[in-house]
Design a protein around this motif. Structure first.
Motif, short mmCIF file in Angstrom:
data_model
loop_
_atom_site.label_atom_id
_atom_site.label_comp_id
_atom_site.label_asym_id
_atom_site.label_seq_id
_atom_site.Cartn_x
_atom_site.Cartn_y
_atom_site.Cartn_z
N VAL A 146 0.84 -1.20 0.00
CA VAL A 146 0.00 0.00 0.00
C VAL A 146 0.88 1.25 0.00
O VAL A 146 1.81 1.39 0.80
CB VAL A 146 -0.94 0.02 1.22
N VAL A 147 0.58 2.15 -0.91
CA VAL A 147 1.26 3.44 -1.00
C VAL A 147 0.20 4.54 -0.84
O VAL A 147 -0.85 4.49 -1.49
CB VAL A 147 1.98 3.61 -2.35
N GLY A 148 0.47 5.50 0.03
CA GLY A 148 -0.45 6.60 0.23
C GLY A 148 0.12 7.92 -0.25
O GLY A 148 1.30 8.20 -0.08
N ILE A 149 -0.73 8.73 -0.88
CA ILE A 149 -0.36 10.08 -1.33
C ILE A 149 -1.36 11.05 -0.73
O ILE A 149 -2.57 10.90 -0.92
CB ILE A 149 -0.37 10.18 -2.86
N ASN A 150 -0.87 12.04 -0.02
CA ASN A 150 -1.73 13.00 0.66
C ASN A 150 -1.63 14.35 -0.05
O ASN A 150 -0.58 14.99 -0.06
CB ASN A 150 -1.30 13.14 2.13
N LEU A 151 -2.73 14.77 -0.67
CA LEU A 151 -2.76 16.07 -1.35
C LEU A 151 -3.02 17.18 -0.35
O LEU A 151 -3.62 16.97 0.70
CB LEU A 151 -3.83 16.08 -2.45
N ARG A 152 -2.60 18.39 -0.68
CA ARG A 152 -2.73 19.51 0.25
C ARG A 152 -4.15 20.05 0.34
O ARG A 152 -4.53 20.66 1.33
CB ARG A 152 -1.76 20.63 -0.13
N ARG A 153 -4.95 19.83 -0.70
CA ARG A 153 -6.35 20.25 -0.68
C ARG A 153 -7.12 19.38 -1.65
O ARG A 153 -6.54 18.52 -2.33
CB ARG A 153 -6.50 21.74 -1.06
N ASN A 154 -8.42 19.59 -1.72
CA ASN A 154 -9.24 18.84 -2.66
C ASN A 154 -9.05 19.39 -4.07
O ASN A 154 -9.32 20.56 -4.34
CB ASN A 154 -10.71 18.93 -2.25
N PHE A 155 -8.56 18.54 -4.98
CA PHE A 155 -8.33 18.94 -6.37
C PHE A 155 -9.34 18.33 -7.33
O PHE A 155 -9.41 18.73 -8.49
CB PHE A 155 -6.92 18.53 -6.81
N GLY A 156 -10.12 17.35 -6.90
CA GLY A 156 -11.07 16.70 -7.79
C GLY A 156 -10.59 15.31 -8.21
O GLY A 156 -9.38 15.01 -8.17
N GLN A 157 -11.54 14.47 -8.60
CA GLN A 157 -11.23 13.07 -8.89
C GLN A 157 -10.18 12.90 -9.99
O GLN A 157 -9.24 12.12 -9.84
CB GLN A 157 -12.51 12.32 -9.27
N HIS A 158 -10.33 13.61 -11.09
CA HIS A 158 -9.40 13.42 -12.21
C HIS A 158 -8.00 13.93 -11.86
O HIS A 158 -7.00 13.30 -12.23
CB HIS A 158 -9.93 14.13 -13.46
#
Length: 321
Positions: free
Chosen positions: A66-78
């Protein structure tokens, strides 16, 4: 970067309750395949209402695939999916949703289709578990995709699909802020297959796609992947001008034939409002394109990664050593 046979990219918006079950089902299915020891599951936290990052980190600590990536804000599904593809290490990249409506049992068939030579393999649903209004919206989107993107007839643009790594590299060359992945895929390759699957009921929660989000997605497809709306505006503009010219000729002829005919105030107002409405619609279409050009010239990021579980593992290894 160590390569693996298969990467499974899952954008996570509201799936803190489902991703553990999804991981277990993926593992149960892939443990019986010839790439059982060479796959990864990439969860991309897209900052939904309930932060799924703690759950992703917990899975990554217990399961090395399992690899997790945490974005800084909501950017949308695509956008979140593009982030997952950019970090994927697999020769075949499978994209699926978090809610278990996409059966993990279909992953092997998707991967096999790509390994046999297809660049992309989509899924078709036997029994869609979506609300009626969403099915209608998908039908409209399917029709418009055929018109705007030259989508092959009968192909359903499902979010559950597999793509070859070479194609993934090609679509990652698009760095604009409004990626529409299916449009990028259709513009990149015509080697596309599809398999039939059963659409499963949602395990928990509700779909995050409301009417506003679906309209936004349609505008992204229409104005981000095609200039066809501008051509429609030009055609309708010519048509309205032609009708106006014919109406003018009719008015002149009627006036000559009947000099005492009373002029119609209502018809004049209706005509003005109609032409004005058409002009405003097309100004809106042009404004949508100009706005996207302006935003892209400012080069906003497609996504911003705050941290990954790989970074956490490296820090943990350094600390322990």
């Amino acid at each position: 970067m160590t390569m693996v046979d298969v990467s499974i990219v899952v954008p996570v918006y509201n799936g803190s309750e489902t991703i553990g079950v999804l991981r277990d089902q993926i593992d149960a299915v892939l443990s019986n395949t010839n790439f059982a020891n060479s796959y990864e599951v990439v969860f991309v936290n897209d900052r939904g209402p309930v932060d799924a990052w703690p759950a992703i980190c917990s899975l990554a600590e217990r399961h090395p695939e399992v690899v997790g990536i945490n974005l800084r804000r909501n950017f949308g599904q695509h956008n979140a999916t593009m982030a997952g593809i950019a970090h994927a290490r697999g020769e075949v990249i499978v994209i699926m949703d978090e809610d278990l409506q996409h059966p993990p049992a279909a992953i092997e068939a998707l991967v096999d289709a790509v390994r046999r030579g297809a660049d992309v393999c989509y899924t078709r649903y036997h029994n869609r578990q979506h609300a009626t209004w969403k099915k209608w919206g998908s039908s409209f989107n399917d029709f418009m995709a055929g018109l705007l993107l030259k989508k092959p007839r009968g192909l359903y643009l499902s979010s559950f699909k597999a793509i070859h790594r070479d194609v993934a590299k090609d679509i990652l060359r698009y760095t604009g802020p409004y990626p529409y992945i299916d449009g990028l895929l259709l513009a990149t390759t015509s080697s596309i297959e599809a398999i039939d699957i059963d659409h499963q009921p949602r395990l928990a929660g509700e779909s995050s796609y409301n009417l506003k989000r679906l309209v936004s997605l349609w505008l992204k497809m229409a104005t981000g992947s095609s200039v066809y709306p501008l051509r429609i505006a030009t055609f309708v503009g010519f048509l309205v001008a032609l009708l106006s010219l014919l109406a003018l000729v009719g008015v002149v002829v009627s006036r000559i034939a009947n000099p005492d005919l009373e002029p119609g105030w209502a018809s004049v107002i209706v005509t003005i409002l109609f032409v004005g409405g058409v002009q405003m619609v097309f100004l809106g279409i042009i404004g949508e394109y100009v706005g996207r050009i302006y935003i892209r010239l400012n080069r906003p990021p497609q996504f911003v990664v705050k941290e990954t579980t790989e970074n956490r593992r490296q820090m943990s290894d350094l600390t322990s050593s």
